[in-house]
Design an enzyme around this catalytic site. Structure first.
Site, mmCIF file in Angstrom:
data_model
loop_
_atom_site.group_PDB
_atom_site.id
_atom_site.type_symbol
_atom_site.label_atom_id
_atom_site.label_comp_id
_atom_site.label_asym_id
_atom_site.label_seq_id
_atom_site.Cartn_x
_atom_site.Cartn_y
_atom_site.Cartn_z
ATOM 1 N N GLY A 29 31.481 -30.958 -14.719
ATOM 2 C CA GLY A 29 31.177 -31.345 -16.101
ATOM 3 C C GLY A 29 30.802 -30.153 -16.955
ATOM 4 O O GLY A 29 30.753 -29.015 -16.479
ATOM 5 N N GLU A 103 31.456 -36.148 -5.942
ATOM 6 C CA GLU A 103 30.064 -35.805 -6.286
ATOM 7 C C GLU A 103 29.092 -36.537 -5.362
ATOM 8 O O GLU A 103 28.115 -35.952 -4.873
ATOM 9 C CB GLU A 103 29.782 -36.177 -7.749
ATOM 10 C CG GLU A 103 30.535 -35.292 -8.737
ATOM 11 C CD GLU A 103 30.412 -35.736 -10.177
ATOM 12 O OE1 GLU A 103 30.609 -34.890 -11.059
ATOM 13 O OE2 GLU A 103 30.124 -36.918 -10.443
HETATM 14 C C1 5RP Z 1 31.425 -35.890 -13.845
HETATM 15 C C2 5RP Z 1 29.986 -36.195 -14.001
HETATM 16 C C3 5RP Z 1 29.186 -35.335 -14.917
HETATM 17 O O1 5RP Z 1 28.110 -34.817 -14.215
HETATM 18 C C4 5RP Z 1 28.696 -36.155 -16.072
HETATM 19 O O2 5RP Z 1 29.796 -36.806 -16.684
HETATM 20 C C5 5RP Z 1 27.961 -35.297 -17.093
HETATM 21 O O3 5RP Z 1 28.878 -34.446 -17.723
HETATM 22 P P1 5RP Z 1 28.452 -33.388 -18.813
HETATM 23 O O4 5RP Z 1 27.660 -32.332 -18.114
HETATM 24 O O5 5RP Z 1 29.768 -32.893 -19.349
HETATM 25 O O6 5RP Z 1 27.642 -34.091 -19.875
HETATM 26 O O7 5RP Z 1 29.453 -37.097 -13.406
HETATM 27 O O8 5RP Z 1 32.073 -36.828 -13.031
#
Ligand code: 5RP
Length: 219
Positions: A29, A103
């Site tokens: 992310g 994850e």
């Molecule tokens: C990806 C995720 C990310 O950790 C989540 O979407 C947060 O993203 P960002 O740091 O862009 O706000 O779970 O699958």
């Protein structure tokens, strides 16, 4: 401080959680992208990383950190990742970027989960952010109907395929009073790979960035 500055600030703070000389678990992310960029100055401390997505793998390799297969790794002391929502207890919704399954695997294989978020992600109850569920493509309709019976409104994420070749159903309009029960129920539906509720693998430390600076929450 804008939201991106806050993401960079929590990524910077998370550098203190790294155990030098050990394998690092790396999430996915925009917040984690800041972390990876900052790791460029810590390459000598990190013999290898286990990555949760193809995107993070490419970014890690670009700065010279070897990306290891989880099957070849005995221990991951720390996993660092962002989230879409986090409760004060450390329960999370993840998968906004679609990497939820890898994850969850890497988080569960790690000794500590350090979650890095800006303050907009802190909630009392999960569910305002639609809850992602990774689904085997042939089971899309059957899983969608089963999720609808739980009270939410599943919507297929358009033109999106996960790193595992699957689709994502995002569940809208559901508030989770009991994230642990919800995670078990959804994960028991045949065709579901996993859901983006992380109740069985909560964060051990959440680093939150706000306009006044950063704050650490240990559930
Ligand atoms: C990806 C995720 C990310 O950790 C989540 O979407 C947060 O993203 P960002 O740091 O862009 O706000 O779970 O699958």
């Amino acid at each position: 401080m804008n939201q991106d500055d806050m993401k960079r600030a929590v990524a910077q703070a998370a550098l203190n959680e790294i155990v030098p000389g050990t394998i690092l678990g790396v999430g996915t992310g925009s917040t984690v992208n800041h972390l990876i960029d900052l790791l460029a100055d810590r390459v000598a401390d990190i013999p290898g990383a286990v990555s949760s997505s193809e995107a993070s793998t490419r970014r890690l390799q670009a700065i010279g950190i070897p990306v290891l297969d989880l099957n070849d790794v005995d221990s991951i002391p720390v996993y660092i990742d962002g989230a879409d929502e986090v409760t004060p207890e450390g329960f999370m919704t993840k998968g906004g970027g679609g990497a939820l399954t890898r994850e969850k695997i890497v988080a569960s294989a790690s000794d500590r989960f350090v979650c890095i978020v800006d303050e907009s992600k802190i909630v009392e109850t999960l569910g305002r952010f639609p809850i992602p569920v990774e689904v085997i493509p042939m089971a899309t309709s059957v899983v969608g109907r089963a999720l609808g019976k739980l009270g939410g409104r599943p919507v297929k994420r358009g033109d999106f395929v996960t790193d595992n070749g699957n689709i994502i159903l995002d569940i809208h309009d559901l508030r989770l009073k009991s994230p642990g029960d919800f995670e078990i129920r959804v994960n028991n539906i045949p065709g579901v790979v996993t859901c983006g509720v992380f109740a069985s693998t909560p964060s051990n430390l959440t680093i939150v960035g706000g306009p006044e600076g950063i704050q650490a929450i240990s559930p």
